[in-house]
Design an enzyme around this catalytic site. Structure first.
Site, PDB file in Angstrom:
ATOM      1  N   ASP A   1      15.001  15.976  53.746  1.00 52.78           N
ATOM      2  CA  ASP A   1      15.235  14.662  53.865  1.00 52.78           C
ATOM      3  C   ASP A   1      16.111  13.574  54.613  1.00 52.78           C
ATOM      4  O   ASP A   1      16.913  13.685  55.656  1.00 52.78           O
ATOM      5  CB  ASP A   1      15.822  13.693  52.613  1.00 52.78           C
ATOM      6  CG  ASP A   1      17.201  14.762  51.955  1.00 52.78           C
ATOM      7  OD1 ASP A   1      17.608  14.885  53.259  1.00 52.78           O
ATOM      8  OD2 ASP A   1      17.604  14.796  50.789  1.00 52.78           O
TER       9      ASP A   1
ATOM     10  N   GLU B   1      14.241  11.838  42.943  1.00 50.60           N
ATOM     11  CA  GLU B   1      15.116  11.584  41.850  1.00 50.60           C
ATOM     12  C   GLU B   1      14.614  11.698  40.817  1.00 50.60           C
ATOM     13  O   GLU B   1      13.040  12.272  40.434  1.00 50.60           O
ATOM     14  CB  GLU B   1      14.900   9.743  42.263  1.00 50.60           C
ATOM     15  CG  GLU B   1      15.941   9.151  43.224  1.00 50.60           C
ATOM     16  CD  GLU B   1      17.653   9.160  43.376  1.00 50.60           C
ATOM     17  OE1 GLU B   1      17.770  10.524  42.428  1.00 50.60           O
ATOM     18  OE2 GLU B   1      18.142   8.365  43.688  1.00 50.60           O
TER      19      GLU B   1
ATOM     20  N   HIS C   1      18.614  15.213  40.865  1.00 44.92           N
ATOM     21  CA  HIS C   1      18.175  15.239  42.342  1.00 44.92           C
ATOM     22  C   HIS C   1      18.331  16.527  43.411  1.00 44.92           C
ATOM     23  O   HIS C   1      19.639  16.771  43.197  1.00 44.92           O
ATOM     24  CB  HIS C   1      18.418  13.914  42.419  1.00 44.92           C
ATOM     25  CG  HIS C   1      19.116  13.299  43.149  1.00 44.92           C
ATOM     26  ND1 HIS C   1      20.529  12.830  42.798  1.00 44.92           N
ATOM     27  CD2 HIS C   1      19.824  14.359  44.681  1.00 44.92           C
ATOM     28  CE1 HIS C   1      20.527  12.916  44.541  1.00 44.92           C
ATOM     29  NE2 HIS C   1      20.712  13.349  45.218  1.00 44.92           N
TER      30      HIS C   1
ATOM     31  N   ASP D   1      22.992  13.184  38.924  1.00 46.95           N
ATOM     32  CA  ASP D   1      21.848  13.046  38.900  1.00 46.95           C
ATOM     33  C   ASP D   1      20.769  13.878  38.031  1.00 46.95           C
ATOM     34  O   ASP D   1      20.314  13.779  38.224  1.00 46.95           O
ATOM     35  CB  ASP D   1      21.696  11.796  38.286  1.00 46.95           C
ATOM     36  CG  ASP D   1      21.087  11.601  39.383  1.00 46.95           C
ATOM     37  OD1 ASP D   1      20.896  12.621  39.964  1.00 46.95           O
ATOM     38  OD2 ASP D   1      20.599  10.775  40.387  1.00 46.95           O
TER      39      ASP D   1
HETATM   40  N1  LIG Z   1      20.209  14.176  49.645  1.00 48.19           N
HETATM   41  C1  LIG Z   1      21.508  14.277  49.490  1.00 48.19           C
HETATM   42  C2  LIG Z   1      21.121  15.963  48.261  1.00 48.19           C
HETATM   43  O1  LIG Z   1      20.645  16.462  48.809  1.00 48.19           O
HETATM   44  C3  LIG Z   1      22.285  16.610  47.882  1.00 48.19           C
HETATM   45  O2  LIG Z   1      21.860  17.273  47.418  1.00 48.19           O
HETATM   46  C4  LIG Z   1      23.139  15.213  46.666  1.00 48.19           C
HETATM   47  C5  LIG Z   1      24.469  15.614  46.765  1.00 48.19           C
HETATM   48  O3  LIG Z   1      25.512  16.076  47.575  1.00 48.19           O
HETATM   49  P1  LIG Z   1      27.289  16.333  47.469  1.00 48.19           P
HETATM   50  O4  LIG Z   1      26.992  17.735  47.851  1.00 48.19           O
HETATM   51  O5  LIG Z   1      27.388  15.213  48.694  1.00 48.19           O
HETATM   52  O6  LIG Z   1      27.440  16.128  46.465  1.00 48.19           O
HETATM   53  O7  LIG Z   1      23.420  14.214  47.994  1.00 48.19           O
HETATM   54  C6  LIG Z   1      22.440  13.410  48.983  1.00 48.19           C
HETATM   55  O8  LIG Z   1      21.350  13.010  48.143  1.00 48.19           O
END
Ligand SMILES: N[C@@H]1[C@@H](O)[C@H](O)[C@@H](COP(=O)(O)O)O[C@@H]1O
Length: 261
Positions: free
Chosen positions: A68, A144, A139, A137
């Site tokens: 992404d 989302e 995602h 959440d």
């Molecule tokens: N787009 C990324 C996701 O790919 C990731 O899984 C999420 C959780 O991030 P973290 O691993 O920092 O909790 O964050 C972002 O939203």
């Protein structure tokens, strides 16, 4: 789905690194699907450390596809996912930046960016292993809650919660972009192996919903239940909300070596 409840975040990182290295040894021209966020960072550090120590495989022929990207950040912005992946992993593994791709509005613009990225994924033969984190959440990538389980790469609007979660990477909440380009859940499901890593108590509820809850667009991570080869690596805190935690531990402890991950 194989759920692997480990003890520490270090064990999660080492096992994730083992999976990536085993793939690249088996298939030097592997296509690696890369995720950002803090969850995969220890695994990226471990891969880089092993590579620098001369212990890892050669990554010269590997292709990388990012999950992404934020929309609207100036090119080269340090928080763009392209820059993040280069800094945290691919530069350290000596991978040519021309072999690392991400969803990108480019010259042709946002309207066709999703379709163009889908074509690129097909052109390189699809993703061999897709690394994933999970949002608090539920995602996945930037899909989302409410995202179609069949979705393809497209533009999405971030929720207030995700923007707040990601504000720590920016100077202030206002600087966090509102829009993103993200592989869809249907895109992610086409990868041949999904490898989700989650650590810390803040992920326990999302992990429990994704792994043991109903398959639902309300918890995008639950699409892993539809995939024939999904592996979920957890530290003790991230596994703490699972109902069948002791069963997963028993299965993993008795796993024959020939099964691999
Ligand atoms: N787009 C990324 C996701 O790919 C990731 O899984 C999420 C959780 O991030 P973290 O691993 O920092 O909790 O964050 C972002 O939203």
């Amino acid at each position: 789905m194989e759920v692997v409840p480990l003890t520490t975040a270090g064990e999660v990182a080492a096992l994730a690194a083992d999976v990536v290295e085993a793939l690249v040894r088996r298939r030097p021209a592997a296509v690696l699907g890369l995720a950002t966020g803090s969850s995969p960072l220890p695994a990226y550090q471990e891969l880089t450390r092993r590579h620098r120590a001369g212990a890892g495989p050669s990554y010269d022929e590997v292709t990388c596809l990012n999950l992404d990207e934020y929309v609207g950040l100036p090119p080269g912005h340090e928080q763009s996912y392209r820059a993040t992946i280069a800094r945290e992993l691919t530069d350290g593994l000596g991978i040519d930046p021309a072999r690392v791709h991400g969803p990108d509005p480019g010259e042709d613009g946002l309207a066709t960016a999703g379709e163009r990225y889908e074509e690129l994924i097909l052109k390189v033969g699809g993703v061999d292993v897709q690394l994933l984190g999970i949002g608090s959440d539920g995602h996945l990538a930037f899909n989302e809650p409410g995202s179609s389980l069949a979705s393809r790469t497209r533009m999405k609007t971030l929720t207030a919660r995700t923007r707040a979660d990601n504000a720590r990477f920016f100077g202030s909440l206002d600087e966090v972009p509102r829009h993103v380009l993200t592989q869809g859940l249907g895109t992610i499901l086409r990868a041949r192996h999904l490898l989700l890593v989650a650590t810390g108590a803040g992920k326990a509820a999302a992990v429990a919903a994704a792994v043991e809850g109903p398959v639902s667009a309300s918890c995008p991570g639950s699409v892993l239940q539809l995939h024939p080869h999904a592996t979920v690596l957890l530290d003790e805190a991230a596994a703490s909300g699972l109902e069948r935690g002791s069963y997963y531990r028993e299965v993993y402890a008795g796993k024959p070596a020939w099964q691999g991950l």
